[in-house]
Every structure is written in structure tokens, then in C-alpha cells.
Design a protein around this motif. Structure first.
Motif, PDB file in Angstrom:
ATOM      1  N   SER A 360       0.842  -1.202   0.000  1.00 11.51           N
ATOM      2  CA  SER A 360       0.000   0.000   0.000  1.00 11.51           C
ATOM      3  C   SER A 360       0.871   1.243   0.000  1.00 11.51           C
ATOM      4  O   SER A 360       1.803   1.335   0.798  1.00 11.51           O
ATOM      5  N   VAL A 361       0.560   2.171  -0.875  1.00  8.79           N
ATOM      6  CA  VAL A 361       1.283   3.440  -0.866  1.00  8.79           C
ATOM      7  C   VAL A 361       0.301   4.599  -0.937  1.00  8.79           C
ATOM      8  O   VAL A 361      -0.808   4.459  -1.458  1.00  8.79           O
ATOM      9  N   LEU A 362       0.711   5.714  -0.381  1.00  9.41           N
ATOM     10  CA  LEU A 362      -0.078   6.938  -0.470  1.00  9.41           C
ATOM     11  C   LEU A 362       0.701   7.893  -1.367  1.00  9.41           C
ATOM     12  O   LEU A 362       1.842   8.236  -1.064  1.00  9.41           O
ATOM     13  N   ILE A 363       0.110   8.251  -2.507  1.00  5.28           N
ATOM     14  CA  ILE A 363       0.780   9.147  -3.441  1.00  5.28           C
ATOM     15  C   ILE A 363       0.256  10.558  -3.236  1.00  5.28           C
ATOM     16  O   ILE A 363      -0.927  10.828  -3.442  1.00  5.28           O
ATOM     17  N   GLU A 364       1.157  11.407  -2.798  1.00  6.21           N
ATOM     18  CA  GLU A 364       0.842  12.835  -2.720  1.00  6.21           C
ATOM     19  C   GLU A 364       1.212  13.355  -4.105  1.00  6.21           C
ATOM     20  O   GLU A 364       2.377  13.553  -4.407  1.00  6.21           O
ATOM     21  N   VAL A 365       0.218  13.484  -4.978  1.00  2.00           N
ATOM     22  CA  VAL A 365       0.492  13.772  -6.390  1.00  2.00           C
ATOM     23  C   VAL A 365       1.140  15.148  -6.545  1.00  2.00           C
ATOM     24  O   VAL A 365       1.936  15.391  -7.450  1.00  2.00           O
ATOM     25  N   GLY A 366       0.792  16.036  -5.650  1.00  2.00           N
ATOM     26  CA  GLY A 366       1.351  17.378  -5.622  1.00  2.00           C
ATOM     27  C   GLY A 366       0.747  18.064  -4.414  1.00  2.00           C
ATOM     28  O   GLY A 366      -0.021  17.437  -3.674  1.00  2.00           O
ATOM     29  N   PHE A 367       1.087  19.316  -4.220  1.00  2.00           N
ATOM     30  CA  PHE A 367       0.564  20.041  -3.068  1.00  2.00           C
ATOM     31  C   PHE A 367      -0.317  21.190  -3.533  1.00  2.00           C
ATOM     32  O   PHE A 367       0.125  22.039  -4.316  1.00  2.00           O
ATOM     33  N   LEU A 368      -1.547  21.202  -3.021  1.00  2.00           N
ATOM     34  CA  LEU A 368      -2.478  22.273  -3.404  1.00  2.00           C
ATOM     35  C   LEU A 368      -2.002  23.633  -2.889  1.00  2.00           C
ATOM     36  O   LEU A 368      -2.478  24.667  -3.334  1.00  2.00           O
ATOM     37  N   SER A 369      -1.063  23.616  -1.945  1.00  2.00           N
ATOM     38  CA  SER A 369      -0.553  24.883  -1.415  1.00  2.00           C
ATOM     39  C   SER A 369       0.504  25.490  -2.338  1.00  2.00           C
ATOM     40  O   SER A 369       0.943  26.607  -2.123  1.00  2.00           O
ATOM     41  N   ASP A 370       0.912  24.746  -3.364  1.00  2.00           N
ATOM     42  CA  ASP A 370       1.935  25.246  -4.285  1.00  2.00           C
ATOM     43  C   ASP A 370       1.302  25.630  -5.622  1.00  2.00           C
ATOM     44  O   ASP A 370       0.513  24.875  -6.192  1.00  2.00           O
ATOM     45  N   LYS A 371       1.695  26.805  -6.121  1.00  2.00           N
ATOM     46  CA  LYS A 371       1.047  27.335  -7.325  1.00  2.00           C
ATOM     47  C   LYS A 371       1.258  26.429  -8.547  1.00  2.00           C
ATOM     48  O   LYS A 371       0.311  26.104  -9.264  1.00  2.00           O
ATOM     49  N   ARG A 372       2.500  26.016  -8.745  1.00  2.00           N
ATOM     50  CA  ARG A 372       2.781  25.166  -9.907  1.00  2.00           C
ATOM     51  C   ARG A 372       2.015  23.837  -9.805  1.00  2.00           C
ATOM     52  O   ARG A 372       1.386  23.384 -10.755  1.00  2.00           O
ATOM     53  N   ASP A 373       2.078  23.208  -8.626  1.00  2.00           N
ATOM     54  CA  ASP A 373       1.392  21.932  -8.435  1.00  2.00           C
ATOM     55  C   ASP A 373      -0.106  22.079  -8.649  1.00  2.00           C
ATOM     56  O   ASP A 373      -0.769  21.210  -9.221  1.00  2.00           O
ATOM     57  N   ARG A 374      -0.641  23.206  -8.168  1.00  2.00           N
ATOM     58  CA  ARG A 374      -2.076  23.467  -8.292  1.00  2.00           C
ATOM     59  C   ARG A 374      -2.472  23.481  -9.766  1.00  2.00           C
ATOM     60  O   ARG A 374      -3.443  22.852 -10.177  1.00  2.00           O
ATOM     61  N   ALA A 375      -1.686  24.188 -10.574  1.00  2.00           N
ATOM     62  CA  ALA A 375      -1.984  24.260 -12.007  1.00  2.00           C
ATOM     63  C   ALA A 375      -1.893  22.868 -12.630  1.00  2.00           C
ATOM     64  O   ALA A 375      -2.752  22.475 -13.429  1.00  2.00           O
ATOM     65  N   ASN A 376      -0.871  22.101 -12.241  1.00  2.00           N
ATOM     66  CA  ASN A 376      -0.719  20.743 -12.748  1.00  2.00           C
ATOM     67  C   ASN A 376      -1.927  19.872 -12.392  1.00  2.00           C
ATOM     68  O   ASN A 376      -2.484  19.184 -13.240  1.00  2.00           O
ATOM     69  N   LEU A 377      -2.293  19.907 -11.102  1.00  2.00           N
ATOM     70  CA  LEU A 377      -3.369  19.032 -10.623  1.00  2.00           C
ATOM     71  C   LEU A 377      -4.686  19.319 -11.328  1.00  2.00           C
ATOM     72  O   LEU A 377      -5.516  18.425 -11.522  1.00  2.00           O
ATOM     73  N   ASN A 378      -4.855  20.571 -11.725  1.00  2.00           N
ATOM     74  CA  ASN A 378      -6.105  20.975 -12.370  1.00  2.00           C
ATOM     75  C   ASN A 378      -6.062  20.735 -13.881  1.00  2.00           C
ATOM     76  O   ASN A 378      -7.025  21.024 -14.582  1.00  2.00           O
ATOM     77  N   ASP A 379      -4.953  20.197 -14.373  1.00  2.00           N
ATOM     78  CA  ASP A 379      -4.760  20.015 -15.809  1.00  2.00           C
ATOM     79  C   ASP A 379      -4.944  18.538 -16.179  1.00  2.00           C
ATOM     80  O   ASP A 379      -4.151  17.688 -15.778  1.00  2.00           O
ATOM     81  N   PRO A 380      -5.988  18.212 -16.953  1.00  2.00           N
ATOM     82  CA  PRO A 380      -6.246  16.805 -17.312  1.00  2.00           C
ATOM     83  C   PRO A 380      -5.048  16.151 -18.012  1.00  2.00           C
ATOM     84  O   PRO A 380      -4.812  14.955 -17.818  1.00  2.00           O
ATOM     85  N   ALA A 381      -4.287  16.928 -18.765  1.00  2.00           N
ATOM     86  CA  ALA A 381      -3.128  16.352 -19.463  1.00  2.00           C
ATOM     87  C   ALA A 381      -2.061  15.918 -18.458  1.00  2.00           C
ATOM     88  O   ALA A 381      -1.442  14.863 -18.608  1.00  2.00           O
ATOM     89  N   PHE A 382      -1.882  16.718 -17.415  1.00  2.00           N
ATOM     90  CA  PHE A 382      -0.922  16.333 -16.365  1.00  2.00           C
ATOM     91  C   PHE A 382      -1.410  15.077 -15.639  1.00  2.00           C
ATOM     92  O   PHE A 382      -0.648  14.143 -15.398  1.00  2.00           O
ATOM     93  N   ARG A 383      -2.701  15.056 -15.317  1.00  2.00           N
ATOM     94  CA  ARG A 383      -3.234  13.899 -14.598  1.00  2.00           C
ATOM     95  C   ARG A 383      -3.102  12.637 -15.449  1.00  2.00           C
ATOM     96  O   ARG A 383      -2.850  11.550 -14.936  1.00  2.00           O
ATOM     97  N   ALA A 384      -3.248  12.787 -16.776  1.00  2.00           N
ATOM     98  CA  ALA A 384      -3.094  11.632 -17.659  1.00  2.00           C
ATOM     99  C   ALA A 384      -1.657  11.111 -17.603  1.00  2.00           C
ATOM    100  O   ALA A 384      -1.424   9.900 -17.646  1.00  2.00           O
ATOM    101  N   ARG A 385      -0.683  12.028 -17.474  1.00  2.00           N
ATOM    102  CA  ARG A 385       0.718  11.603 -17.368  1.00  2.00           C
ATOM    103  C   ARG A 385       0.937  10.830 -16.069  1.00  2.00           C
ATOM    104  O   ARG A 385       1.656   9.822 -16.038  1.00  2.00           O
ATOM    105  N   VAL A 386       0.330  11.315 -14.995  1.00  2.00           N
ATOM    106  CA  VAL A 386       0.463  10.630 -13.704  1.00  2.00           C
ATOM    107  C   VAL A 386      -0.157   9.232 -13.801  1.00  2.00           C
ATOM    108  O   VAL A 386       0.436   8.241 -13.359  1.00  2.00           O
ATOM    109  N   ALA A 387      -1.336   9.149 -14.420  1.00  2.00           N
ATOM    110  CA  ALA A 387      -2.005   7.844 -14.564  1.00  2.00           C
ATOM    111  C   ALA A 387      -1.135   6.895 -15.387  1.00  2.00           C
ATOM    112  O   ALA A 387      -0.988   5.715 -15.044  1.00  2.00           O
ATOM    113  N   GLY A 388      -0.522   7.413 -16.452  1.00  2.00           N
ATOM    114  CA  GLY A 388       0.360   6.595 -17.286  1.00  2.00           C
ATOM    115  C   GLY A 388       1.583   6.129 -16.507  1.00  2.00           C
ATOM    116  O   GLY A 388       2.031   4.981 -16.650  1.00  2.00           O
ATOM    117  N   ALA A 389       2.117   7.007 -15.665  1.00  2.00           N
ATOM    118  CA  ALA A 389       3.287   6.651 -14.855  1.00  2.00           C
ATOM    119  C   ALA A 389       2.937   5.528 -13.876  1.00  2.00           C
ATOM    120  O   ALA A 389       3.721   4.599 -13.669  1.00  2.00           O
TER     121      ALA A 389
END
Ligand code: ZN
Length: 410
Positions: A360-389
């Protein structure tokens, strides 16, 4: 006239009352019960506390108290909380705060923070025969800390309280069938997780969980089970239970938290350990375990000593497999160009990772407190990359795990 179903259950109360027999068939049983704010209040009464809730109809319910911190919990078959204002409802010094919402699909929960040890003295629901309206009353009286602790605790989920499950626990599957992956979208329902700039962790993680599920299923040879597929609250214990029930080979919990201090950014893969690798991990684990406080379940105090030994033995075998999974995930995220935290692999005591026999692992995909991470998390293309990884990491891990399995089991 009102029919009074009155439970005087002393202190340890498990009041699971179904609706009183109703004469007419004309009532709409599909409508959710609503709270009548004009006839509901929480007030100091004598040396204790009084709770009065008027509902548009009777519903199955129960009440109990919890310790550390002292709380009173009321569970109901689903209640529509629209229009309920906690400031109007709460007019007492002995109760400091309250929260309510969906606790699990079809069930609602109201949690009252108590100023001190106040034990449930009596509680009951009366249902008016003419209107069908229900009046729930509860009275709490001061108790010593020891007495309060003795009578507090979540009652076991009896029939009707457990989620609809056939109850048959699938045995752990061998490696011949598909890989069963449980994807756990963090938070949900009454528990939103982190919120920044209009983005909410529970919503983003549900979107990611669904997208990841599709990616993994398309890859073939993988079966995916989501711990939640809507905006409902699922306790941490229930999430682990689901993994066991479906015979999961891998459990992935998805989060995107916010940290007040420091400048946390980039993905982190957490594994379970008894001691946290750093203060930030410890803080995150602590905060996530607050979810249990809300749901009324305390995993930490549950296992007895014999169970602890068995769990340790199971973890001994699982831990290297979990560590390899975390390695593979970090490598695949890096290969996919996802920003990684400077300490991308950490460990801490997350309750949601406590399935001893399932990596079992807990993936902190990014931090909502960080501006760059926030933009990434809200971007379907970024999320698709994470899913592929994650898909790629599972493929690597499976190969390694199969190669090493005979060694591990010698
Ligand atoms: Zn989270």
C-alpha cells in the motif's frame, strides 16, 4: 398524540430504532428526512447538555460518545441537511462545535464536540402518529474521565449499518488472475481535504482516480476497484476493508494536500512505517488520521497484542514488496516528467496504509498549497501523465515481484 420510543440505556447507548409502525401507506418513503430548524436545538441543561432534533420523518438512528477529544455522535439513515445552520442549532457552552454530512452512502452523521466528559444519560425518538414527524432527544450528564472512557466507543456496525456488501471475503488471489488494484481517492463527502483557490482535494482526487482507473483497465490484465466513485465520506478503516474484501494486490491512495509551513511541492510517495521519516510526513499522517476522529473510528487502539504480532509478521513480508512499489512509482513519475519533491519517497504512520498483507502506498500527487502543483493538478493532461506513470510502475513492479516471489516465500 405521539408514540414514544424511549430508550433509557444508561450510559453505553446503542439506540438503533427503526421507524415506528405507521398506519398510512400514503407517506413518501423515498424523500429524505429533513431537519426542522425551528424545533431543533442544542442547549446546556442543568449540569448537562440537551439535544433536541425534529425531523420530517422517523429514520433509523443511533447515538454514542467518543473520547480524545470527547464527542457525541448521532448517525441517521440519510438526512437532508439543507438549511441546517450550526450557529442557530448550537446554543450551549458544553458543546463547542458540530459538523454534519454524509458519512457513507445512505447514512448521515452529526458530530458534536463536547467541552468535557459528558456521558449519554438517555436518548429516544418519538414519532407523531398524525404527521409522522420525529423528535430525537438526548440528554448528557457530567461524568468522570474514567467513567466517560468506559462507556464511550463506536458500536459495531450491525445489520443495516454496514454498507451493502455480500459479506463474502474474496480470498487473496494468486498471480494467475488479473492484478487487482484498489485506487483510493482521498477524502470525500463531509471531509473535503485541502482547499486552495477554489480547488478541492477530494474532487481532484476523484477525477484522477477515475482517469487512472481507465488507464489501468485499458492496459489489460488489471482489475480496478475504487474505494469511492462519488462524493461520499468513506472512513479510513472502510477503505482498508474494501481492499481486503476484493482481494487487492495493490492499494494506491491518492492525495494532494496543502502544507501551511515550508514550501512543499512535487510528488511524494509515502509508505507505512512506525516512525515518520520527517516532521512533514508525521504532520500529514497525523492530519489524515483526524479523518478517523470524524468518522468515530480509531484504528490505532484496535489490535490486541496477538493481532499485533500477526500484523508484524505479515508486514515483514509485505514491506520489501511495498518499498519496491514505491521505488517503481518514483522512477515512473520521474520518467513521465512529473515534478518530484526533493524527498520523493517517505514513510509515516498513515492509517489508510495499514493493510498488513497488501502493498500500500499513499501518493501525494502534488501540493495544493503550491502554485505550480495546483496548475498541474487541475490540468487533465498532467493527470493523464500521472495515470500513465502509475500504469508503467505497476508493470515494472509486477515483473520484479514475480521474479523475487520464490525468494521471499522460502
Ligand atoms: Zn489528503
Amino acid at each position: 398524540m405521539s408514540r414514544l420510543i424511549h430508550h433509557i440505556l444508561g450510559a453505553l447507548v446503542l439506540a438503533l430504532a427503526t421507524t415506528a409502525p405507521l398506519s398510512g401507506q400514503e407517506r413518501d418513503f423515498t424523500a429524505l428526512a429533513r431537519v426542522d430548524m425551528s424545533q431543533s436545538q442544542i442547549t446546556d441543561a442543568g449540569a448537562g447538555l440537551s439535544v433536541e432534533l425534529t425531523l420530517s420523518q422517523g429514520v433509523p438512528w443511533r447515538a454514542f460518545t467518543l473520547t480524545d477529544p470527547p464527542r457525541a455522535v448521532f448517525d441517521f439513515r440519510e438526512v437532508d441537511w439543507t438549511g441546517v445552520d450550526k450557529r442557530a442549532l448550537l446554543n450551549a457552552d458544553r458543546a463547542t462545535d458540530l459538523r454534519f454530512g454524509v458519512f457513507r452512502p445512505g447514512w448521515s452523521r452529526l458530530v458534536l464536540d463536547l467541552a468535557g466528559p459528558l456521558a449519554l444519560d438517555r436518548t429516544g425518538m418519538s414519532i407523531a402518529e398524525d404527521s409522522g414527524r420525529a423528535r430525537l432527544t438526548a440528554r448528557f450528564l457530567p461524568a468522570t474521565v474514567a467513567d466517560f472512557a468506559a462507556v464511550s466507543g463506536a458500536p459495531p456496525d450491525g445489520p443495516g449499518w454496514a454498507m451493502a456488501q455480500d459479506g463474502s471475503k474474496a480470498p487473496p488471489k494468486g498471480r494467475s488472475g488479473p492484478l487487482v488494484v484498489v485506487i483510493d481517492a482521498g477524502h470525500g463527502g463531509i471531509d473535503p481535504g485541502a482547499e486552495r483557490e477554489g480547488l478541492v482535494e477530494k474532487d481532484l482526487m476523484l477525477a484522477l482516480a477515475r482517469e487512472m482507473s481507465e488507464t489501468l483497465i485499458r492496459a489489460g490484465g488489471i482489475e480496478v476497484v475504487l474505494t469511492r466513485n462519488d462524493d461520499s465520506f468513506v472512513s479510513l478503516e472502510r477503505r482498508v476493508e474494501i481492499a481486503h474484501e476484493v482481494g487487492a494486490h495493490v492499494f494506491l491512495s491518492l492525495h494532494a494536500d496543502a502544507l501551511a509551513e515550508g514550501r512543499a511541492r512535487g510528488a511524494v510517495v509515502h509508505t507505512l512505517s512506525d516512525t515518520a521519516t520527517d516532521a512533514a510526513s508525521a504532520k500529514l499522517a497525523e492530519r489524515h488520521d483526524r479523518d478517523d476522529i470524524l468518522s468515530g473510528i480509531d484504528l490505532s487502539g484496535k489490535a490486541d497484542e496477538v493481532a499485533d504480532v500477526l500484523l508484524d509478521l505479515a508486514r515483514l513480508e509485505t514491506r520489501p514488496r511495498t518499498d519496491r512499489l514505491a521505488d517503481a512509482l518514483v522512477a515512473a513519475l520521474r520518467a513521465a516528467g512529473a515534478p518530484l519533491n526533493s524527498h520523493a519517497q517517505r514513510s509515516a504512520g498513515f492509517s489508510v496504509l495499514k493493510a498488513a498483507d497488501i502493498p500500500s502506498v499513499l501518493i501525494e500527487v502534488g501540493f495544493l498549497s503550491d502554485k505550480r502543483d495546483r496548475a498541474n493538478l487541475n490540468d487533465p493532461a498532467f493527470r493523464a501523465r500521472v495515470a500513465g506513470a502509475v500504469r508503467d510502475a505497476l508493470a515494472v513492479w509486477l515483473r520484479e515481484d514475480a521474479a523475487l516471489a520464490p525468494l521471499v516465500r522460502q
